[in-house]
Enzyme design. Structure first.
Site, short mmCIF file in Angstrom:
data_model
loop_
_atom_site.label_atom_id
_atom_site.label_comp_id
_atom_site.label_asym_id
_atom_site.label_seq_id
_atom_site.Cartn_x
_atom_site.Cartn_y
_atom_site.Cartn_z
N CYS A 262 -14.55 -19.54 -11.57
CA CYS A 262 -15.00 -19.65 -12.96
C CYS A 262 -16.46 -19.23 -13.13
CB CYS A 262 -14.75 -21.04 -13.50
SG CYS A 262 -15.78 -22.36 -12.78
N HIS A 310 -16.66 -26.65 -14.82
CA HIS A 310 -15.92 -25.45 -15.22
C HIS A 310 -16.70 -24.74 -16.32
CE1 HIS A 310 -12.34 -22.93 -15.31
NE2 HIS A 310 -12.48 -22.87 -16.64
N HIS A 322 -11.78 -17.17 -19.25
CA HIS A 322 -12.20 -17.93 -18.07
C HIS A 322 -11.25 -17.65 -16.91
CE1 HIS A 322 -9.40 -21.68 -18.34
NE2 HIS A 322 -8.85 -20.70 -19.02
#
Length: 347
Positions: A262, A310, A322
């Site tokens: 990520c 994240h 993402h």
């Protein structure tokens, strides 16, 4: 009187029967759940909850691994620099030692007699006095060279001490890397095992289909809108890069060009626009100006979970691009898919 006693016994018996019936009904109501929520049966976890939890734990460990790797790389580079500087200092020391040795040899050859006696025995006192002055200047140079050698020895010892510290730091970072790597591997292995026990429909709910579907979701109209709403050309370039990488696989620790985790995805997106970002989510959130959710513009970094574990790249209309997890490729997803923690505008 007997009749009266029978009647009283009948009344007592009827009361007992009604009380027993009441107890039975009360027990039945309690068993049926009428006695309150405290006795309700626990709700089963939704399909894929364990997998999502394992992926999240693996991602937390991944960001810690990325941070430890960044620190290990810095320690390794500092160690190389110290080794190079030590080598240069050693070369300077060797040169000073040679000069010191030359002066010492000259003094040894010229030594022997007391200076006053040498003056008395000299055939040319004026020449001797000139030579003595030259020898005194040579002695001064000797002392200066000796001072330089001593200083260089101290410098080399200081550099070697700093290098020993960096070796210890690097050893610690390597152990930390291995620990996080084991955690990631264990969590991902458990997630794969949990996925293998799920039905195809349940797996599809987590993986979200193929990379091709992720790449085509929304179409070019959405892409053009995101680029037009970006606050500047660098943010637009980062968004364009992320769109080009839709469908790319998730690989922990990867920063492109063909696979990403990520934080690696947003790092690579802004790297393509000439902007350098830190490696980890918990450092990236401090890499620019914090913005509220209502202020989001395409190109902003959006972060999730309380530990900032994240990150995605906002593209407008409540959506982001993402890299989710190893079972799902780089994709478009709504911000509400995970607990929102904050946002940063880096350019």
């Amino acid at each position: 009187m007997a009749a009266h006693r029978r009647s009283r016994q009948h009344t007592v018996g009827g009361t007992t029967a009604r009380a027993a019936a009441t107890v039975v009904l009360t027990g039945a109501a309690t068993a049926a759940g009428f006695d309150g929520a405290g006795h309700a049966a626990p709700q089963p976890s939704p399909p894929g909850a364990d997998v999502s939890r394992l992926y999240h734990e693996a991602e937390v460990a991944t960001e810690k691994y990325n941070g430890a790797k960044e620190k290990a790389d810095s320690a390794r580079q500092r160690l190389r620099d110290l080794q190079d500087e030590t080598a240069r200092a050693q070369a300077r020391l060797n040169k000073a030692r040679e000069a010191l040795g030359t002066v010492a040899a000259a003094q040894y050859r010229a030594g022997g007699l007391d200076p006053a006696l040498r003056l008395m025995l000299s055939d040319d006192p004026d020449a001797y006095l000139d030579g003595a002055a030259l020898a005194e200047r040579a002695g001064s140079r000797h002392r200066a060279e000796l001072g330089r050698v001593r200083a260089q020895l101290r410098e080399i010892e200081k550099l070697r001490g700093a290098a020993r510290v960096e070796v210890k730091t690097l050893t610690t970072r390597r152990a930390e890397l291995e620990r996080h790597k084991r955690t990631i591997t264990e969590k991902l292995s458990a997630a794969r095992h949990a996925l293998s026990r799920m039905s195809p429909e349940e797996r599809a709910g987590i993986t979200g289909g193929s990379g091709r579907a992720a790449r085509s979701a929304g179409g070019t109209a959405r892409d053009a809108a995101a680029l037009s709403q970006a606050p500047n050309a660098r943010a637009a370039q980062a968004v364009a890069y992320a769109h080009q990488k839709l469908g790319s696989p998730y690989v922990w620790g990867a920063t492109g060009p063909d696979a990403f985790d990520c934080s690696g995805l947003v790092l690579a997106a802004y790297r393509s626009a000439g902007v350098s970002l830190p490696r980890t989510t918990y450092a990236q959130i401090d890499a620019g100006r914090r913005v509220s959710r209502s202020e989001l513009l395409p190109g902003d970094l959006v972060f999730f979970y309380s530990g900032i574990s994240h990150v995605g790249l906002y593209i407008g209309n409540g959506q982001m691009i993402h890299a989710p997890n190893p079972s799902a490729p780089v994709r478009v997803a709504p911000l509400d898919q995970m607990p929102f923690a904050g946002a940063t505008r880096v350019v």
